[in-house]
Design a protein around this motif. Structure first.
Motif, PDB file in Angstrom:
ATOM      1  N   LYS A   1       0.840  -1.209   0.000  1.00  0.00           N
ATOM      2  CA  LYS A   1       0.000   0.000   0.000  1.00  0.00           C
ATOM      3  C   LYS A   1       0.872   1.256   0.000  1.00  0.00           C
ATOM      4  CE  LYS A   1      -4.109  -1.978   2.033  1.00  0.00           C
ATOM      5  NZ  LYS A   1      -5.044  -1.970   3.128  1.00  0.00           N
ATOM      6  N   TYR A   2       1.971   1.223   0.763  1.00  0.00           N
ATOM      7  CA  TYR A   2       2.892   2.369   0.781  1.00  0.00           C
ATOM      8  C   TYR A   2       3.419   2.639  -0.621  1.00  0.00           C
ATOM      9  CZ  TYR A   2       7.154   5.087   1.333  1.00  0.00           C
ATOM     10  OH  TYR A   2       8.126   6.042   1.186  1.00  0.00           O
ATOM     11  N   LEU A   3       3.908   1.562  -1.316  1.00  0.00           N
ATOM     12  CA  LEU A   3       4.477   1.736  -2.660  1.00  0.00           C
ATOM     13  C   LEU A   3       3.437   2.228  -3.654  1.00  0.00           C
ATOM     14  CD1 LEU A   3       6.843  -1.381  -2.808  1.00  0.00           C
ATOM     15  CD2 LEU A   3       7.498   1.027  -2.581  1.00  0.00           C
ATOM     16  N   SER A   4       2.198   1.750  -3.524  1.00  0.00           N
ATOM     17  CA  SER A   4       1.156   2.209  -4.464  1.00  0.00           C
ATOM     18  C   SER A   4       0.831   3.688  -4.226  1.00  0.00           C
ATOM     19  CB  SER A   4      -0.094   1.339  -4.373  1.00  0.00           C
ATOM     20  OG  SER A   4      -0.718   1.498  -3.122  1.00  0.00           O
TER      21      SER A   4
ATOM     22  N   LEU B   1       1.726   7.361  -6.647  1.00  0.00           N
ATOM     23  CA  LEU B   1       0.817   8.492  -6.899  1.00  0.00           C
ATOM     24  C   LEU B   1       1.499   9.825  -6.576  1.00  0.00           C
ATOM     25  CD1 LEU B   1      -2.472   7.037  -5.378  1.00  0.00           C
ATOM     26  CD2 LEU B   1      -1.876   7.226  -7.810  1.00  0.00           C
ATOM     27  N   GLU B   2       2.806   9.757  -6.248  1.00  0.00           N
ATOM     28  CA  GLU B   2       3.649  10.916  -5.921  1.00  0.00           C
ATOM     29  C   GLU B   2       3.183  11.650  -4.660  1.00  0.00           C
ATOM     30  OE1 GLU B   2       4.292  13.451  -9.294  1.00  0.00           O
ATOM     31  OE2 GLU B   2       5.109  11.833 -10.500  1.00  0.00           O
ATOM     32  N   LEU B   3       2.682  10.867  -3.704  1.00  0.00           N
ATOM     33  CA  LEU B   3       2.307  11.444  -2.418  1.00  0.00           C
ATOM     34  C   LEU B   3       3.544  11.507  -1.534  1.00  0.00           C
ATOM     35  CD1 LEU B   3      -1.069   9.648  -1.634  1.00  0.00           C
ATOM     36  CD2 LEU B   3      -0.746  11.963  -2.488  1.00  0.00           C
ATOM     37  N   SER B   4       3.607  12.534  -0.731  1.00  0.00           N
ATOM     38  CA  SER B   4       4.728  12.663   0.209  1.00  0.00           C
ATOM     39  C   SER B   4       4.542  11.668   1.346  1.00  0.00           C
ATOM     40  CB  SER B   4       4.788  14.078   0.776  1.00  0.00           C
ATOM     41  OG  SER B   4       3.681  14.304   1.635  1.00  0.00           O
TER      42      SER B   4
ATOM     43  N   LEU C   1      10.486   8.479  -4.872  1.00  0.00           N
ATOM     44  CA  LEU C   1      10.195   8.488  -6.308  1.00  0.00           C
ATOM     45  C   LEU C   1      10.432   9.890  -6.810  1.00  0.00           C
ATOM     46  CD1 LEU C   1       6.842   6.485  -6.498  1.00  0.00           C
ATOM     47  CD2 LEU C   1       9.083   5.728  -7.242  1.00  0.00           C
ATOM     48  N   LYS C   2      11.185  10.010  -7.890  1.00  0.00           N
ATOM     49  CA  LYS C   2      11.427  11.327  -8.453  1.00  0.00           C
ATOM     50  C   LYS C   2      11.145  11.292  -9.941  1.00  0.00           C
ATOM     51  CE  LYS C   2      14.628  12.883  -5.047  1.00  0.00           C
ATOM     52  NZ  LYS C   2      15.832  13.539  -4.705  1.00  0.00           N
ATOM     53  N   LYS C   3      10.351  12.221 -10.413  1.00  0.00           N
ATOM     54  CA  LYS C   3      10.004  12.369 -11.823  1.00  0.00           C
ATOM     55  C   LYS C   3       9.545  11.045 -12.436  1.00  0.00           C
ATOM     56  CE  LYS C   3      13.112  16.229 -12.457  1.00  0.00           C
ATOM     57  NZ  LYS C   3      14.260  16.777 -13.112  1.00  0.00           N
ATOM     58  N   GLY C   4       8.716  10.335 -11.676  1.00  0.00           N
ATOM     59  CA  GLY C   4       8.143   9.105 -12.195  1.00  0.00           C
ATOM     60  C   GLY C   4       9.092   7.924 -12.186  1.00  0.00           C
ATOM     61  N   LYS C   5      10.325   8.077 -11.759  1.00  0.00           N
ATOM     62  CA  LYS C   5      11.275   6.979 -11.731  1.00  0.00           C
ATOM     63  C   LYS C   5      11.420   6.495 -10.305  1.00  0.00           C
ATOM     64  CE  LYS C   5      13.912   8.557 -15.682  1.00  0.00           C
ATOM     65  NZ  LYS C   5      15.206   8.940 -16.185  1.00  0.00           N
ATOM     66  N   LYS C   6      11.476   5.203 -10.168  1.00  0.00           N
ATOM     67  CA  LYS C   6      11.604   4.610  -8.844  1.00  0.00           C
ATOM     68  C   LYS C   6      13.076   4.565  -8.461  1.00  0.00           C
ATOM     69  CE  LYS C   6       9.938   0.513  -6.479  1.00  0.00           C
ATOM     70  NZ  LYS C   6       9.279  -0.768  -6.641  1.00  0.00           N
ATOM     71  N   GLN C   7      13.380   5.093  -7.271  1.00  0.00           N
ATOM     72  CA  GLN C   7      14.742   5.028  -6.754  1.00  0.00           C
ATOM     73  C   GLN C   7      14.709   4.153  -5.520  1.00  0.00           C
ATOM     74  OE1 GLN C   7      16.007   9.022  -6.005  1.00  0.00           O
ATOM     75  NE2 GLN C   7      16.544   9.386  -8.135  1.00  0.00           N
ATOM     76  N   GLU C   8      15.264   2.998  -5.630  1.00  0.00           N
ATOM     77  CA  GLU C   8      15.260   2.062  -4.515  1.00  0.00           C
ATOM     78  C   GLU C   8      16.267   2.495  -3.461  1.00  0.00           C
ATOM     79  OE1 GLU C   8      13.288  -0.483  -3.920  1.00  0.00           O
ATOM     80  OE2 GLU C   8      12.222  -0.349  -5.810  1.00  0.00           O
ATOM     81  N   ALA C   9      15.966   2.120  -2.251  1.00  0.00           N
ATOM     82  CA  ALA C   9      16.912   2.375  -1.168  1.00  0.00           C
ATOM     83  C   ALA C   9      18.096   1.445  -1.336  1.00  0.00           C
ATOM     84  CB  ALA C   9      16.242   2.111   0.170  1.00  0.00           C
TER      85      ALA C   9
END
Length: 166
Positions: A14-17, A21-24, A53-61
């Motif tokens: 749920k967090y990832l979804s 949606l670019e929610l903080s 997530l930045k500019k629609g790209k996923k940045q993994e930890a």
């Protein structure tokens, strides 16, 4: 935080979804009905610490066993230095506040002393003026006596000159 959000189950999926949606994180925590700090602890447990997530790209930890790059280490070091400097400045501000209170107390004391001394000076002036008036009255009295004595002596001398045979 809304009371309705408290019933939402917190999960990594749920967090990832919501993140897609670019929610903080703040808004996501609010939707889950938890604090941002609690969300951060969940992210740590899910292995998503530092995830964004930045500019629609996923940045993994970074995986837990991988070291961050040197620029991150530099920023972390600078942050540590800034935090130390901030703490030092807080202590200096507190010291200056204490000194300010002491100085204000000293100013108040000096003002009180000034008022007291001003009153003492006024009292001394008054006393000196009264003593001066008394002394002047005495001097004028003595002067009047000498004038009378002079007149008496002058009259006696004049009488003596007039009656003295030549």
């Amino acid at each position: 935080m809304s009371q309705a959000a408290v019933n939402v189950e917190v999960s990594k999926e749920k967090y990832l979804s919501l993140k897609e949606l670019e929610l903080s994180d703040y808004k996501i925590a609010s939707k889950f009905g938890i604090t941002p700090a609690k969300l951060s602890s969940y992210k740590k447990g899910w292995g998503l610490e530092g995830f964004s997530l930045k500019k629609g790209k996923k940045q993994e930890a970074l995986p837990k066993n991988q070291e961050p790059d040197s620029s991150f280490q530099e920023l972390k070091s600078k942050l540590s230095q800034i935090m130390d400097e901030n703490e030092s400045l807080k202590q200096e501000v507190e010291t200056l506040r204490s000194k300010k209170v002491e100085l204000l107390d000293q100013i108040s004391s000096l003002r009180s002393d000034k008022e007291s001394n001003t009153q003492k000076v006024a009292n001394v002036k008054q006393q000196l003026a009264e003593e001066y008036e008394e002394e002047m009255a005495k001097v004028e009295g003595e002067l009047q006596k000498y004038k009378e004595l002079y007149k008496t002596l002058a009259a006696a001398f004049a009488t003596h000159l007039v009656h003295e045979p030549q």
